[in-house]
Design an enzyme around this catalytic site. Sequence first.
Site, PDB file in Angstrom:
ATOM      1  CE  LYS A 181      -4.199  -2.048   0.840  1.00  0.00           C
ATOM      2  NZ  LYS A 181      -3.938  -3.444   1.174  1.00  0.00           N
TER       3      LYS A 181
HETATM    4  C1  LIG Z   1      -4.619  -4.557   0.862  1.00  0.00           C
HETATM    5  C2  LIG Z   1      -3.885  -5.823   0.898  1.00  0.00           C
HETATM    6  C3  LIG Z   1      -4.188  -6.872   0.016  1.00  0.00           C
HETATM    7  C4  LIG Z   1      -5.329  -6.789  -0.967  1.00  0.00           C
HETATM    8  O1  LIG Z   1      -5.086  -5.818  -1.955  1.00  0.00           O
HETATM    9  P1  LIG Z   1      -6.272  -5.313  -2.884  1.00  0.00           P
HETATM   10  O2  LIG Z   1      -5.708  -4.215  -3.685  1.00  0.00           O
HETATM   11  O3  LIG Z   1      -7.326  -4.837  -1.921  1.00  0.00           O
HETATM   12  O4  LIG Z   1      -6.714  -6.471  -3.670  1.00  0.00           O
HETATM   13  C5  LIG Z   1      -3.398  -7.999   0.048  1.00  0.00           C
HETATM   14  N1  LIG Z   1      -2.383  -8.130   0.922  1.00  0.00           N
HETATM   15  C6  LIG Z   1      -2.060  -7.147   1.785  1.00  0.00           C
HETATM   16  C7  LIG Z   1      -0.934  -7.358   2.734  1.00  0.00           C
HETATM   17  C8  LIG Z   1      -2.797  -5.967   1.801  1.00  0.00           C
HETATM   18  O5  LIG Z   1      -2.468  -4.994   2.659  1.00  0.00           O
END
Ligand SMILES: *Cc1c(COP(=O)(O)O)cnc(C)c1O
Length: 452
Positions: free
Chosen positions: A110
């Site tokens: 993220k």
């Molecule tokens: C947010 C997240 C996901 C999922 O990602 P999306 O973009 O919502 O599909 C998977 N793994 C981790 C560690 C995350 O923080």
Amino acid sequence: MDFVSTRGGGEPVSFTEAFARGLAPDGGLYVPRHLPILPQSILVEEALPYAALAWDFLSLFDTDHDSDHLIEIVDRSYGDFSDTMNAPLQQLADNLFVLELFHGPSLSFKDFGLQLIGSLFEEQIERTGETINVLGATSGDTGSAAIHGLAGKKGAKVFILYPKGRISELQERQMTCTGADNIYPIPIEGTFDDAQAIVKELMGDLAFKEKMRLSAINSINVVRVLAQCVYYVHAFTQLPPDNRDDISFVVPTGNFGNIFAGWMVHQMGLPVDRFVVATNQNDILYRLFNTGEYKPDEVQPSHAPSMDIQVASNFERFLYYHNEKNAKATLAQMEQFKKDGSIKIANFNASNFAATRSTDEDILANIRMVKEQYDYVVDPHTACGFQDLDLSSTHVVLATAHPAKFPAIIEKAIGETPTDPSLEAIKKKKMVSYPVEASAAAVRAFLEENGL
Ligand SMILES: *Cc1c(COP(=O)(O)O)cnc(C)c1O
């Protein structure tokens, strides 16, 4: 480049405007009016430094900032990563690679979107002289990444709703132990979807949104998607030439944001054979890709909490392209979804996609398997990417979080406790949070009282 709504309402807007608005006024999501073709120079070159590649890519879409300014924004966003490659590719076997996306300040992928968003908000506040209140919901990692992108920044306050008791302790600490006085982590009773619904409702009240100068950080912001496209290209340029045919990207998925970014950059010319949607037991996307029906179920808390989601916001963007950019058809489907609580997609064509689903048992078994076979430790989200792997062609599994964020589950699987210095430091700090009742009215009142 102009951006348009997936529901066809309103006028096209610039990059800066689409960024500032988050959600389009008609409730749709912004997408680029056209998808440009990737310059071939990006693909044949050996891995460029990450910030240089990000600049090359983002300048296809951000035609508002001049080059020098965009370079500065991008440099500021990607300078604070613990690995100089930002997104290094590790080879585990002949056909098996892991793209490590956890070297940013909050140790999940993220950070790639939210570091850029933080820098763009800073630039916007300087340019317009207007303060903002950032509002978002998190299943764990978005919140800490947004907070790390904005902690201490002048002219911005950050309000993050999260489902109390449903995120890991370290995720909660990353949000509540920053010591920054512009940060408001808000635990609510309920699930991530409940938190997200409150955010959506408040964002959908245009008068309130305007009055509070509300800004979004959820993956509905098109800039997050664009930022996430970059590491797919970066991964490609790190692959040995012999591994560049028939590539499958395996993406642990919840909100469909990360994998959608990959699919979009594929539409722009990145050679990819397949995208594997790797879900946990909350398997709405697994069912969608197997049946063409999009039907939310109850959320079941799992070992991969950042994927404990049933309503995948970015799915609407996929639907729009699936409808060949027919916004009317997309609007009709979203209205039907709102009315019936599910939709069956006619002529569903997802030939570029495959899907897997992992139970909590599978997650533990996969962590163990990866450790035993490759001497490598994956976090519980990344572990979903190792489900039912077929290594007859090149597979790149996206490692979405650092295993040290989820020590209890790793310990349970392999008897080791991974650590990271940044997490050790926050264990000793005081947690500050602001519990609010789980209703849009209560959160609205809290914002009115505490916002800028
Ligand atoms: C947010 C997240 C996901 C999922 O990602 P999306 O973009 O919502 O599909 C998977 N793994 C981790 C560690 C995350 O923080």
